[in-house]
Structures are given as C-alpha cells and as structure tokens.
Design a protein around this motif. Structure first.
Motif, PDB file in Angstrom:
ATOM      1  N   UNK A 287      28.152 -21.351 -10.584  1.00  0.00           N
ATOM      2  CA  UNK A 287      26.858 -21.980 -10.865  1.00  0.00           C
ATOM      3  C   UNK A 287      25.758 -21.148 -10.221  1.00  0.00           C
ATOM      4  N   UNK A 288      24.722 -20.880 -11.003  1.00  0.00           N
ATOM      5  CA  UNK A 288      23.588 -20.102 -10.507  1.00  0.00           C
ATOM      6  C   UNK A 288      22.343 -20.973 -10.483  1.00  0.00           C
ATOM      7  N   UNK A 289      21.692 -20.992  -9.339  1.00  0.00           N
ATOM      8  CA  UNK A 289      20.432 -21.725  -9.210  1.00  0.00           C
ATOM      9  C   UNK A 289      19.321 -20.706  -9.014  1.00  0.00           C
ATOM     10  N   UNK A 290      18.290 -20.782  -9.860  1.00  0.00           N
ATOM     11  CA  UNK A 290      17.185 -19.841  -9.770  1.00  0.00           C
ATOM     12  C   UNK A 290      15.902 -20.567  -9.397  1.00  0.00           C
ATOM     13  N   UNK A 291      15.145 -19.945  -8.541  1.00  0.00           N
ATOM     14  CA  UNK A 291      13.841 -20.506  -8.182  1.00  0.00           C
ATOM     15  C   UNK A 291      12.827 -20.140  -9.256  1.00  0.00           C
ATOM     16  N   UNK A 292      11.668 -20.761  -9.200  1.00  0.00           N
ATOM     17  CA  UNK A 292      10.594 -20.392 -10.123  1.00  0.00           C
ATOM     18  C   UNK A 292      10.177 -18.933  -9.925  1.00  0.00           C
ATOM     19  N   UNK A 293      10.269 -18.464  -8.680  1.00  0.00           N
ATOM     20  CA  UNK A 293       9.938 -17.067  -8.425  1.00  0.00           C
ATOM     21  C   UNK A 293      10.910 -16.134  -9.150  1.00  0.00           C
ATOM     22  N   UNK A 294      12.197 -16.536  -9.189  1.00  0.00           N
ATOM     23  CA  UNK A 294      13.180 -15.734  -9.916  1.00  0.00           C
ATOM     24  C   UNK A 294      12.827 -15.670 -11.403  1.00  0.00           C
TER      25      UNK A 294
ATOM     26  N   UNK B  30       6.059 -28.070 -16.577  1.00  0.00           N
ATOM     27  CA  UNK B  30       7.380 -28.694 -16.566  1.00  0.00           C
ATOM     28  C   UNK B  30       8.395 -27.856 -17.334  1.00  0.00           C
ATOM     29  N   UNK B  31       7.933 -27.198 -18.397  1.00  0.00           N
ATOM     30  CA  UNK B  31       8.832 -26.353 -19.190  1.00  0.00           C
ATOM     31  C   UNK B  31       9.319 -25.182 -18.348  1.00  0.00           C
ATOM     32  N   UNK B  32       8.424 -24.592 -17.564  1.00  0.00           N
ATOM     33  CA  UNK B  32       8.808 -23.488 -16.690  1.00  0.00           C
ATOM     34  C   UNK B  32       9.763 -23.975 -15.604  1.00  0.00           C
ATOM     35  N   UNK B  33       9.502 -25.174 -15.071  1.00  0.00           N
ATOM     36  CA  UNK B  33      10.380 -25.710 -14.028  1.00  0.00           C
ATOM     37  C   UNK B  33      11.787 -25.964 -14.556  1.00  0.00           C
ATOM     38  N   UNK B  34      11.881 -26.423 -15.809  1.00  0.00           N
ATOM     39  CA  UNK B  34      13.196 -26.692 -16.391  1.00  0.00           C
ATOM     40  C   UNK B  34      14.036 -25.428 -16.475  1.00  0.00           C
ATOM     41  N   UNK B  35      13.360 -24.287 -16.624  1.00  0.00           N
ATOM     42  CA  UNK B  35      14.073 -23.028 -16.724  1.00  0.00           C
ATOM     43  C   UNK B  35      14.727 -22.642 -15.395  1.00  0.00           C
ATOM     44  N   UNK B  36      14.306 -23.296 -14.315  1.00  0.00           N
ATOM     45  CA  UNK B  36      14.919 -23.008 -13.017  1.00  0.00           C
ATOM     46  C   UNK B  36      16.070 -23.960 -12.708  1.00  0.00           C
ATOM     47  N   UNK B  37      16.429 -24.804 -13.679  1.00  0.00           N
ATOM     48  CA  UNK B  37      17.570 -25.710 -13.486  1.00  0.00           C
ATOM     49  C   UNK B  37      18.853 -24.901 -13.352  1.00  0.00           C
ATOM     50  N   UNK B  38      19.875 -25.445 -12.673  1.00  0.00           N
ATOM     51  CA  UNK B  38      21.139 -24.715 -12.517  1.00  0.00           C
ATOM     52  C   UNK B  38      21.766 -24.385 -13.869  1.00  0.00           C
ATOM     53  N   UNK B  39      22.486 -23.279 -13.907  1.00  0.00           N
ATOM     54  CA  UNK B  39      23.202 -22.898 -15.118  1.00  0.00           C
ATOM     55  C   UNK B  39      24.544 -22.290 -14.730  1.00  0.00           C
ATOM     56  N   UNK B  40      25.441 -22.201 -15.687  1.00  0.00           N
ATOM     57  CA  UNK B  40      26.784 -21.696 -15.434  1.00  0.00           C
ATOM     58  C   UNK B  40      26.888 -20.253 -15.936  1.00  0.00           C
ATOM     59  N   UNK B  41      27.412 -19.387 -15.093  1.00  0.00           N
ATOM     60  CA  UNK B  41      27.653 -17.993 -15.439  1.00  0.00           C
ATOM     61  C   UNK B  41      29.165 -17.772 -15.532  1.00  0.00           C
TER      62      UNK B  41
ATOM     63  N   UNK C 261      25.981  -8.658 -19.022  1.00  0.00           N
ATOM     64  CA  UNK C 261      26.943  -9.004 -20.079  1.00  0.00           C
ATOM     65  C   UNK C 261      27.837 -10.172 -19.666  1.00  0.00           C
ATOM     66  N   UNK C 262      27.263 -11.100 -18.906  1.00  0.00           N
ATOM     67  CA  UNK C 262      27.956 -12.334 -18.554  1.00  0.00           C
ATOM     68  C   UNK C 262      27.481 -13.449 -19.476  1.00  0.00           C
ATOM     69  N   UNK C 263      28.351 -14.417 -19.711  1.00  0.00           N
ATOM     70  CA  UNK C 263      27.971 -15.572 -20.520  1.00  0.00           C
ATOM     71  C   UNK C 263      27.083 -16.487 -19.694  1.00  0.00           C
ATOM     72  N   UNK C 264      26.035 -16.998 -20.312  1.00  0.00           N
ATOM     73  CA  UNK C 264      25.109 -17.905 -19.632  1.00  0.00           C
ATOM     74  C   UNK C 264      25.055 -19.207 -20.409  1.00  0.00           C
ATOM     75  N   UNK C 265      25.340 -20.317 -19.716  1.00  0.00           N
ATOM     76  CA  UNK C 265      25.349 -21.647 -20.336  1.00  0.00           C
ATOM     77  C   UNK C 265      24.443 -22.543 -19.516  1.00  0.00           C
ATOM     78  N   UNK C 266      23.467 -23.153 -20.164  1.00  0.00           N
ATOM     79  CA  UNK C 266      22.473 -23.952 -19.442  1.00  0.00           C
ATOM     80  C   UNK C 266      22.910 -25.388 -19.190  1.00  0.00           C
ATOM     81  N   UNK C 267      24.144 -25.715 -19.498  1.00  0.00           N
ATOM     82  CA  UNK C 267      24.682 -27.046 -19.205  1.00  0.00           C
ATOM     83  C   UNK C 267      25.715 -26.921 -18.098  1.00  0.00           C
TER      84      UNK C 267
END
Length: 308
Positions: A287-294, A219-230, A256-262
C-alpha cells in the motif's frame, strides 16, 4: 449556476520564441478562493499581469465579471484589488497615513473605511507606527489592506506569503480565508507552496511550464492522495490486460508497476489469485500513501500524469 468572475480562453503569452503561458483556460467562480499553484517560473506572475491588464496577451481572451478585459479595462479594474509581488509604501508615513493617501487617490469619501480595513488586516493597533518600522508580515497585510480599500469584488494576490516566517504566513492565511464571507470577495492567490493553498483554497489550478495541467475543486486533488495498492509482477503489461478484461481500473506507473486505487482486501486477494492463476510471477504487493506534496511534484515533473 455560479457566476464566472474570471474566465480565460486559450490565454497565451510569448516573448520572441519563448512561450511563457500556453493556451490556458482558467475558470474562477464567485466566492471562490482560487489557488493558482506552480513552481517558480511556471508562468503564474505573467498570467496575473495579463489578468490585470498590465501586459497584453499574445493570443486568447480574458473575461472578468463576464466582460472582455480588452474592451472594458478601466471599468473592470475599478472592481479589482491586487497585490503583485512586493507592495510599495511611503516608508516615512504611518500605516494610517498610507491608507489615507490611497483613499484620496481613489476618491473614496468614507474616511471610516480606513479603520475598518486596518481592523480587518489586524493593524489597527499599529496604525500610528511608521511603515519603515513594520515587519515584513505587517507590510504584506498593509498591502492587502490597500488592495481592499476600494471595496473590490475580486482580489488578486501574487505570492503574498513570500519571505514570511511561519507566524506571518499563518496571519496572511487566516486573513485571506475570511475575506469571501466578510466582504463577499472572490480571491485568486498564487503560490508555489501546496500546503499553503491546501489550507486556504476551495479550487486549485496548477500551472507548469506555461501549461495548466490541473484545475478542479481542492477535494478532487485531496482524493488523489488517498492510499492505493502497488503490485509488482514479472510482466506488468500482460497483467494489466488480464485485469482490465475483468473490468478493473488498473494503470502502470513509471516503474512499470500495477497501480490500483482501491484497497478493499477481498479485491486485492482476488487480483493476486487471478495473476497467479495466469502464471505470472507476483513479486510484491504493498500500500502506498502519497501526500498532496507528492501529487504536486508528480504533476509538475511529468511523472505518473496518466494515473492521476
């Protein structure tokens, strides 16, 4: 507190000047399906061979069932079933006869155990068929059946779906998923394909270049694939400093882009206004959405490790 079934401490294997496994600390608890994930050549098979006592570590300790493997090898291995790489069989015997041969070698008295295992691995209807006429998937299931024959408390499988077609992969996956509830077995399974592990495991360890770079619940790994703002700005380091002063968790990626997980709209609006008021040029927000593969590729290619 859960019982530790496998626990390694600074486990290391070197061949001359090459470190294949580098001080890894694996923790597998009772009832886990532990996915041991990594690219080919990452050190998975070497680690598994050390866990099974097939090769000696250069450094570090291995505990299985709470006992040191080095001091209790034979007692421990009686409770462990394994399938490392491709299984070997008597090709001119049937599936049943292969299991019967192993039953006699293991001195298992209950002959009914064979049909029980054949039913579990889905080969009961093919038990009288010569193994040389089995498909690759059937052979892999028979290999798992042989590993299960001695009623192990721990099952270690090294790349059991290698070379299988999608139907064969699904059969092996469904078989492995039911083992903890059916027999109370703890399973450790290695693979280089994240999607397979994602559908089976409840805990994941990722190894790359001999280093354990991630270990936690799936579940922790899956949470890392949640959408984030660039956010792309003209001076990302200044922007990061400004936002961190406001208590915001902001990281920088490799571009060198800002990454925000909210992704809260009000928060993003506030950030944009804050940056513009600070006289920074705001180029892009997306908004960037990453798969688990990413996520897996980022981890194993050393990209963006700091923002994970």
């Amino acid at each position: 507190m859960m019982t530790k079934i496998i626990e390694t401490s600074h486990l290391t294997k070197k061949y001359k000047n090459t470190t294949v496994v580098d001080e890894i600390n694996i923790s597998v608890e009772q009832g886990d399906i532990y996915g041991f994930l990594g690219p080919n050549g990452a050190g998975k098979t070497t680690t598994i061979r050390m866990l099974l006592g097939l090769i000696k570590p250069t450094k570090g300790d291995i505990k299985v069932f709470g006992k040191k493997l080095a001091d209790n090898r034979m007692a421990i291995l009686k409770e462990v079933g394994s399938l490392v790489e491709y299984p070997s069989f008597y090709a001119n015997l049937t599936g049943y006869e292969n299991l019967e041969a192993i039953r006699r070698l293991l001195r298992i008295e209950d002959k009914h155990r064979i049909n029980e295992i054949l039913r579990t691995v889905g080969l009961l209807n093919a038990k009288d068929k010569l193994v040389k006429n089995y498909s690759l998937g059937m052979k892999q299931r028979l290999g798992i059946g042989i590993a299960l024959l001695g009623s192990p408390n721990l099952l270690i499988l090294d790349e059991p779906t290698n070379g299988l077609d999608p139907a064969g992969i699904q059969e092996i996956r469904e078989l492995i998923k039911k083992l903890p509830s059916l027999y109370g077995i703890t399973v450790m399974i290695s693979s280089h394909i994240l999607s397979e592990i994602d559908q089976m495991a409840n805990k994941v360890g990722i190894i790359n270049n001999g280093n354990l770079i991630f270990q936690d619940r799936i579940e922790v790994l899956r949470k890392k694939s949640s959408p984030r703002i660039i956010i792309r700005v003209n001076d990302s380091e200044s922007a990061q400093t400004i936002l961190k002063k406001d208590g915001l968790n902001v990281a920088l990626n490799s571009k060198k882009e800002l990454v925000i997980n909210e992704i809260d709209d009000d928060l993003i609006s506030y950030i944009a206004e804050k940056l513009m008021m600070s006289r920074l040029s705001l180029y892009r927000i997306y908004e960037e959405k990453r798969s688990l593969e990413d996520i897996f590729l980022d981890l194993t290619t050393n990209k963006e490790r700091d923002i994970l």
